[in-house]
Design an enzyme around this catalytic site. Structure first.
Site, PDB file in Angstrom:
ATOM      1  N   PHE A 134      29.824  51.504  42.706  1.00 23.35           N
ATOM      2  CA  PHE A 134      29.111  50.548  41.908  1.00 23.35           C
ATOM      3  C   PHE A 134      28.730  51.601  40.662  1.00 23.35           C
ATOM      4  O   PHE A 134      27.498  51.985  40.190  1.00 23.35           O
ATOM      5  CB  PHE A 134      27.984  50.209  42.339  1.00 23.35           C
ATOM      6  CG  PHE A 134      27.512  48.937  41.783  1.00 23.35           C
ATOM      7  CD1 PHE A 134      28.232  47.871  41.819  1.00 23.35           C
ATOM      8  CD2 PHE A 134      26.361  48.674  40.773  1.00 23.35           C
ATOM      9  CE1 PHE A 134      27.919  46.533  41.246  1.00 23.35           C
ATOM     10  CE2 PHE A 134      26.063  47.694  40.294  1.00 23.35           C
ATOM     11  CZ  PHE A 134      26.925  46.384  40.339  1.00 23.35           C
ATOM     12  N   HIS A 148      27.942  58.430  36.604  1.00 17.67           N
ATOM     13  CA  HIS A 148      28.855  58.804  37.458  1.00 17.67           C
ATOM     14  C   HIS A 148      30.053  59.097  36.478  1.00 17.67           C
ATOM     15  O   HIS A 148      30.660  60.146  36.617  1.00 17.67           O
ATOM     16  CB  HIS A 148      29.474  57.615  38.187  1.00 17.67           C
ATOM     17  CG  HIS A 148      28.489  57.243  39.332  1.00 17.67           C
ATOM     18  ND1 HIS A 148      27.803  55.849  39.541  1.00 17.67           N
ATOM     19  CD2 HIS A 148      28.030  57.759  40.511  1.00 17.67           C
ATOM     20  CE1 HIS A 148      27.144  55.688  40.384  1.00 17.67           C
ATOM     21  NE2 HIS A 148      27.124  56.946  40.956  1.00 17.67           N
TER      22      HIS A 148
HETATM   23  P1  AMP Z   1      25.409  57.757  44.145  1.00 23.19           P
HETATM   24  O1  AMP Z   1      26.705  57.054  43.850  1.00 23.19           O
HETATM   25  O2  AMP Z   1      24.275  57.182  43.705  1.00 23.19           O
HETATM   26  O3  AMP Z   1      25.379  58.482  45.518  1.00 23.19           O
HETATM   27  O4  AMP Z   1      25.708  59.202  43.181  1.00 23.19           O
HETATM   28  C1  AMP Z   1      26.803  59.815  43.025  1.00 23.19           C
HETATM   29  C2  AMP Z   1      26.533  60.930  42.240  1.00 23.19           C
HETATM   30  O5  AMP Z   1      26.222  60.492  40.803  1.00 23.19           O
HETATM   31  C3  AMP Z   1      25.449  62.064  42.692  1.00 23.19           C
HETATM   32  O6  AMP Z   1      25.602  63.312  42.410  1.00 23.19           O
HETATM   33  C4  AMP Z   1      24.459  61.368  41.847  1.00 23.19           C
HETATM   34  O7  AMP Z   1      23.347  62.402  41.667  1.00 23.19           O
HETATM   35  C5  AMP Z   1      25.270  61.148  40.395  1.00 23.19           C
HETATM   36  N1  AMP Z   1      24.311  60.430  39.739  1.00 23.19           N
HETATM   37  C6  AMP Z   1      23.757  59.198  40.086  1.00 23.19           C
HETATM   38  N2  AMP Z   1      23.212  58.616  38.925  1.00 23.19           N
HETATM   39  C7  AMP Z   1      23.048  59.676  37.880  1.00 23.19           C
HETATM   40  C8  AMP Z   1      22.554  59.850  36.709  1.00 23.19           C
HETATM   41  N3  AMP Z   1      21.616  58.571  36.193  1.00 23.19           N
HETATM   42  N4  AMP Z   1      22.645  60.877  35.795  1.00 23.19           N
HETATM   43  C9  AMP Z   1      23.540  61.636  36.611  1.00 23.19           C
HETATM   44  N5  AMP Z   1      24.368  61.802  37.515  1.00 23.19           N
HETATM   45  C10 AMP Z   1      23.942  60.700  38.432  1.00 23.19           C
END
Ligand code: AMP
Length: 283
Positions: A32, A37
């Site tokens: 998503f 990301h």
């Molecule tokens: P997730 O899909 O939410 O598990 O996130 C995957 C990666 O994207 C993780 O390393 C998160 O810290 C990073 N991430 C999610 N949201 C953000 C954001 N707003 N800014 C920077 N990195 C993000």
């Protein structure tokens, strides 16, 4: 861009790429995808010559009453975003491929998994550490990119990589925000319009605490009171935690310094939101 669902196929590809001298950049995600990301993917594209993205909603990091079943998914849109960001391979396994019958190993980063999100989400970080270690063994990256949005997760992965001597460089990336300040998150999709508006209190608290610190305030008691006031002004928000701690150990402090992490988790309705800042960092 190739989509891989098999662990052995991904491992064979990674082994061959490394034998040929490529630098593999890796961005693990639960899909998503949003601009947060994408920022990790773009950095990966710049710093590696092969870019691998994983899309896997990891069941073992969700608690019993959490949102595993309704976690937002859109694989088609994610593939388009990945292609736009120059991804070479998407690793997208089924849960049964990652955790076949008989799976029973878990990684526990003892101290760093206890405070902050670890208190309300027991077992969560064991699930995170275990899947990330497994993904590292499958993708064999030279560089792995994580967002500072999930600050505790990043600290814990760094610790695990050091403790287990995993040959990967972990790179922490800045928090990407919406134009009104809300930290981007796949879970923002759950928010109703009124909850979305209330949720701005998190980034407002981050902003105001940073300003107070820059103007010379060092008492954590005072900083905490200010942050509490901002969040409590929003009746739709329920505080899970609001902490000032050392950015490396995540242990609580009484005096603020440049190394102080201000982190908070708040529920807007049933949606759990997190945000943070390190007081000495430039943003
Ligand atoms: P997730 O899909 O939410 O598990 O996130 C995957 C990666 O994207 C993780 O390393 C998160 O810290 C990073 N991430 C999610 N949201 C953000 C954001 N707003 N800014 C920077 N990195 C993000």
């Amino acid at each position: 861009m190739k989509i891989i669902t098999s662990i052995t196929e991904m491992q064979t590809i990674a082994q061959n790429l490394k034998r040929e001298g490529n630098t593999i950049a890796f961005v693990p995600t639960m899909g998503f995808l949003h601009e947060g990301h994408a920022s990790l993917l773009r950095e990966g594209r710049n710093r590696g010559n092969i870019l691998i993205l994983s899309l896997f909603v990891n069941p073992i990091q969700f608690g019993q009453n959490e949102d595993l079943d309704r976690y937002p998914r859109d694989a088609e849109r994610d593939c388009r975003t990945a292609a736009e960001c120059g991804v070479d391979f998407i690793f997208m396994p089924e849960a049964t491929e990652m955790y076949p019958q008989g799976f029973q190993t878990s990684i526990n980063v003892r101290e760093l998994s206890k405070p902050l999100c670890g208190t309300a989400r027991p077992g969560h970080f064991d699930g995170v550490a275990t899947v990330v270690a497994k993904l590292f063994n499958i993708v064999m990256p030279d560089l792995a990119f994580f967002g500072r949005k999930d600050y505790q997760q990043l600290a814990l992965i760094r610790r695990m990589v050091a403790d287990l001597s995993i040959p990967v460089s972990v790179i922490g990336m800045p928090i990407i925000r919406e134009s009104d300040g809300l930290a981007m998150s796949s879970r923002n999709a759950y928010l109703s319009p009124v909850e979305r508006k209330s949720a701005l209190a998190l980034s407002r608290a981050i902003h105001d605490i940073r300003s107070l610190y820059v103007s010379g305030e060092r008492s954590i008691e005072t900083l905490r009171r200010k942050a509490l006031t901002i969040i409590l002004q929003e009746p739709l928000l329920q505080i899970d935690y609001l902490e000032f701690c050392n950015e490396h150990s995540l242990q609580p402090l009484t005096e603020a310094t440049d190394d102080t992490l201000f982190a908070l988790a708040v529920k807007a309705g049933t949606t759990r939101l997190i945000d943070n800042t390190v007081l000495g960092e430039k943003v």
